[in-house]
Design a protein around this motif. Structure first.
Motif, short mmCIF file in Angstrom:
data_model
loop_
_atom_site.label_atom_id
_atom_site.label_comp_id
_atom_site.label_asym_id
_atom_site.label_seq_id
_atom_site.Cartn_x
_atom_site.Cartn_y
_atom_site.Cartn_z
N THR A 162 3.38 -6.27 -4.57
CA THR A 162 2.48 -7.04 -5.43
C THR A 162 2.87 -7.00 -6.91
O THR A 162 2.31 -7.78 -7.69
CB THR A 162 1.05 -6.48 -5.32
OG1 THR A 162 1.04 -5.11 -5.78
CG2 THR A 162 0.55 -6.53 -3.87
N TRP A 163 3.79 -6.10 -7.26
CA TRP A 163 4.17 -5.89 -8.67
C TRP A 163 2.96 -5.48 -9.51
O TRP A 163 2.94 -5.66 -10.73
CB TRP A 163 4.83 -7.14 -9.26
CG TRP A 163 6.09 -7.48 -8.58
CD1 TRP A 163 6.29 -8.47 -7.69
CD2 TRP A 163 7.35 -6.80 -8.73
NE1 TRP A 163 7.60 -8.47 -7.26
CE2 TRP A 163 8.27 -7.46 -7.87
CE3 TRP A 163 7.80 -5.71 -9.47
CZ2 TRP A 163 9.59 -7.05 -7.76
CZ3 TRP A 163 9.12 -5.31 -9.36
CH2 TRP A 163 9.99 -5.98 -8.50
N ARG A 164 1.97 -4.93 -8.87
CA ARG A 164 0.79 -4.44 -9.57
C ARG A 164 0.78 -2.92 -9.56
O ARG A 164 1.37 -2.28 -8.70
CB ARG A 164 -0.48 -4.97 -8.90
CG ARG A 164 -0.67 -6.46 -9.05
CD ARG A 164 -1.98 -6.93 -8.43
NE ARG A 164 -2.20 -8.35 -8.64
CZ ARG A 164 -3.26 -9.00 -8.21
NH1 ARG A 164 -4.21 -8.37 -7.55
NH2 ARG A 164 -3.39 -10.29 -8.45
N SER A 165 0.06 -2.37 -10.51
CA SER A 165 -0.03 -0.92 -10.59
C SER A 165 -0.88 -0.39 -9.44
O SER A 165 -1.75 -1.08 -8.92
CB SER A 165 -0.63 -0.49 -11.92
OG SER A 165 -1.94 -1.02 -12.07
N PHE A 166 -0.61 0.83 -9.04
CA PHE A 166 -1.39 1.49 -8.02
C PHE A 166 -1.67 2.93 -8.43
O PHE A 166 -0.94 3.52 -9.22
CB PHE A 166 -0.67 1.48 -6.66
CG PHE A 166 0.54 2.36 -6.59
CD1 PHE A 166 1.81 1.85 -6.85
CD2 PHE A 166 0.43 3.72 -6.29
CE1 PHE A 166 2.93 2.66 -6.79
CE2 PHE A 166 1.55 4.55 -6.25
CZ PHE A 166 2.80 4.01 -6.50
N THR A 167 -2.73 3.44 -7.86
CA THR A 167 -3.05 4.87 -7.93
C THR A 167 -3.41 5.31 -6.51
O THR A 167 -4.31 4.74 -5.90
CB THR A 167 -4.23 5.16 -8.86
OG1 THR A 167 -3.88 4.79 -10.19
CG2 THR A 167 -4.58 6.64 -8.84
N ILE A 195 4.04 1.32 -9.66
CA ILE A 195 4.05 -0.12 -9.43
C ILE A 195 4.41 -0.37 -7.97
O ILE A 195 5.41 0.17 -7.48
CB ILE A 195 5.07 -0.83 -10.33
CG1 ILE A 195 4.81 -0.51 -11.81
CG2 ILE A 195 5.07 -2.34 -10.09
CD1 ILE A 195 3.51 -1.05 -12.34
N ASP A 225 0.85 7.51 -9.52
CA ASP A 225 0.61 6.25 -10.22
C ASP A 225 1.93 5.52 -10.36
O ASP A 225 2.93 6.13 -10.71
CB ASP A 225 0.03 6.50 -11.61
CG ASP A 225 -1.31 7.18 -11.57
OD1 ASP A 225 -1.42 8.30 -12.09
OD2 ASP A 225 -2.23 6.60 -10.99
N GLN A 228 0.85 -1.19 0.00
CA GLN A 228 0.00 0.00 0.00
C GLN A 228 0.89 1.24 0.00
O GLN A 228 1.92 1.27 0.66
CB GLN A 228 -0.89 0.01 1.23
CG GLN A 228 -1.98 1.06 1.19
CD GLN A 228 -2.96 0.92 2.36
OE1 GLN A 228 -2.81 0.04 3.19
NE2 GLN A 228 -3.94 1.79 2.39
#
Length: 121
Positions: free
Chosen positions: A104-109, A100, A98, A1
């Motif tokens: 999680t290696w996922r994109s975030f905003t 990574i 914005d 987070q």
């Protein structure tokens, strides 16, 4: 987070200056873009300035020549220098990022909590 914390808002007279700062922390692998939005009462949130990694800053026409965004990639911070402030600049200003996430290696905003800027005439 990923968390964003803003600082620097306040009350200023027309023609004055303020500087907003925002720092991102948490599980960050890379931040692609950082920017500042604002939302005045009864209006939609609008993008006023942004900067992409390795790119030039972009400013909205309403603030061009008066506001300047700057970013420190090493510190995950973004600032907004606001000069020649006008009463119509009164709004809650939000920091946005914005990228990574490292966990999680996922994109975030992510969004900051907002800071009030009030310009008196």
């Amino acid at each position: 987070q990923v968390q964003l914390v803003e600082s620097g808002g306040g009350l200023v007279q027309a023609g004055g200056s303020l500087r907003l700062s925002c720092v991102a922390s948490g599980s960050i692998f890379r931040i692609h873009a950082m920017g500042w939005y604002r939302q005045a009462p009864g209006k939609q949130r609008e993008l006023i300035a942004s900067v992409i990694s390795g790119g030039a800053p972009n400013d909205a026409d309403s603030v061009k020549g008066r506001f300047a965004i700057s970013r420190d990639n090493a510190k995950n911070t973004v600032s907004l220098q606001m000069n020649s402030l006008k009463p119509e600049d009164t709004a809650v200003y939000y920091c946005n990022a914005d990228g990574i996430a490292a966990a999680t290696w996922r994109s975030f905003t992510s969004w900051g909590q907002g800071t009030q800027v009030t310009v008196s005439s």
